[in-house]
Write an enzyme that holds these catalytic residues in place. Structure first.
Site, PDB file in Angstrom:
ATOM      1  N   LYS A   1      -6.210   3.099   2.975  1.00 51.48           N
ATOM      2  CA  LYS A   1      -4.747   3.091   3.117  1.00 51.48           C
ATOM      3  C   LYS A   1      -4.113   1.922   2.359  1.00 51.48           C
ATOM      4  CE  LYS A   1      -4.797   2.926   7.715  1.00 51.48           C
ATOM      5  NZ  LYS A   1      -6.246   2.912   8.007  1.00 51.48           N
TER       6      LYS A   1
ATOM      7  N   ARG B   1       0.148   4.522  15.365  1.00 46.65           N
ATOM      8  CA  ARG B   1      -1.249   4.695  15.774  1.00 46.65           C
ATOM      9  C   ARG B   1      -1.368   5.370  17.142  1.00 46.65           C
ATOM     10  NH1 ARG B   1      -3.411   0.236  12.392  1.00 46.65           N
ATOM     11  NH2 ARG B   1      -5.679   0.191  12.496  1.00 46.65           N
TER      12      ARG B   1
ATOM     13  N   ARG C   1     -16.336  -4.356   2.720  1.00 41.74           N
ATOM     14  CA  ARG C   1     -15.032  -5.017   2.592  1.00 41.74           C
ATOM     15  C   ARG C   1     -15.028  -6.385   3.267  1.00 41.74           C
ATOM     16  NH1 ARG C   1      -9.751  -1.941   4.911  1.00 41.74           N
ATOM     17  NH2 ARG C   1     -10.311  -2.858   6.900  1.00 41.74           N
TER      18      ARG C   1
ATOM     19  N   ARG D   1     -12.317 -10.586   7.057  1.00 50.73           N
ATOM     20  CA  ARG D   1     -11.854 -10.163   8.389  1.00 50.73           C
ATOM     21  C   ARG D   1     -13.022 -10.046   9.357  1.00 50.73           C
ATOM     22  NH1 ARG D   1      -7.932  -5.041   7.661  1.00 50.73           N
ATOM     23  NH2 ARG D   1      -8.565  -4.802   9.837  1.00 50.73           N
TER      24      ARG D   1
ATOM     25  N   ARG E   1     -13.366   0.214  16.783  1.00 51.00           N
ATOM     26  CA  ARG E   1     -12.163   0.607  16.050  1.00 51.00           C
ATOM     27  C   ARG E   1     -12.199   2.099  15.727  1.00 51.00           C
ATOM     28  NH1 ARG E   1     -12.385  -3.313  11.206  1.00 51.00           N
ATOM     29  NH2 ARG E   1     -10.398  -2.422  10.540  1.00 51.00           N
TER      30      ARG E   1
END
Ligand code: AMP
Length: 191
Positions: free
Chosen positions: A14, A89, A128, A134, A146
């Site tokens: 995204k 969400r 990532r 993160r 998640r």
């Protein structure tokens, strides 16, 4: 206004695709995750609250998230439109967004949902983590959480937009350019 919900599970692309869309259509990118992370960095009260949920891979409560989103939209003077990335969400967030957009004489044009299967998402997020720094990308347990939260609480938001005839599924596997072209062609057809 050209308002698009760019939807998909964590790691679907995204953020990457948002950059392409804002450039082509001159839109404002609103990523609730990015805004929360900026608040954490700035050590604001909102940041402290958000962090306690984000660290566990849970959703930040709707009321907090919706209020924040509204004020971010109102900060923009005369935008061409918005890319909503990571928002809504939950169905409650989707309904609140519609209600709010109505008050500024606007609405969502499309929900573009990037579809990527779970194993690929896990691989992408761990990869990532090296770049994003993160903590929620680096821990396989939090990643699982998640994805579970996405399946249980977020995926049903697709039905909300299906009922409005605004939902379009996009194959999220392929090169970044290929996926961008898929998004452009759906938007150009509808816009
Ligand atoms: P993201 O950057 O979109 O992956 O979001 C990172 C984290 O921020 C999520 O796991 C949630 O804890 C929180 N978050 C981001 N957007 C929302 C939202 N719309 N509602 C609730 N929590 C959110």
């Amino acid at each position: 206004m050209l308002n698009i919900v760019l939807f998909g599970p964590p790691g679907a692309g995204k953020g990457t695709q948002s950059e392409r869309l804002i450039e082509k259509y001159n839109l404002v990118h609103l990523s609730t995750g990015d805004i929360f992370r900026a608040n954490i960095k700035g050590e604001t009260e909102l940041g402290k609250l958000a962090k306690s949920f984000m660290d566990q891979g849970k959703l930040v409560p709707d009321s907090v998230t919706i209020d924040m989103l509204r004020s971010e939209v109102l900060k923009q003077s005369t935008p061409n439109g918005f890319i909503f990335d990571g928002f809504p969400r939950t169905n409650a967030q989707a309904a609140a967004l519609d209600e709010f957009l109505l008050t500024i004489d606007s609405s969502i044009l499309l929900m573009l949902a990037l579809e990527v299967e779970e194993n690929e998402l896990k691989t992408r997020l761990l990869k990532r983590a090296g770049v994003s720094g993160r903590a929620d990308d680096a821990d396989p347990v939090i990643i699982e959480n998640r994805i579970r939260v996405y399946n249980n609480e977020t995926a049903p938001v697709k039905d909300y937009y299906k009922q409005q005839g605004k939902f379009v599924s996009i194959d999220g596997i392929g090169t970044i350019d290929d996926i961008t072209q898929r998004l452009f062609s759906v938007i150009d057809e509808k816009n």
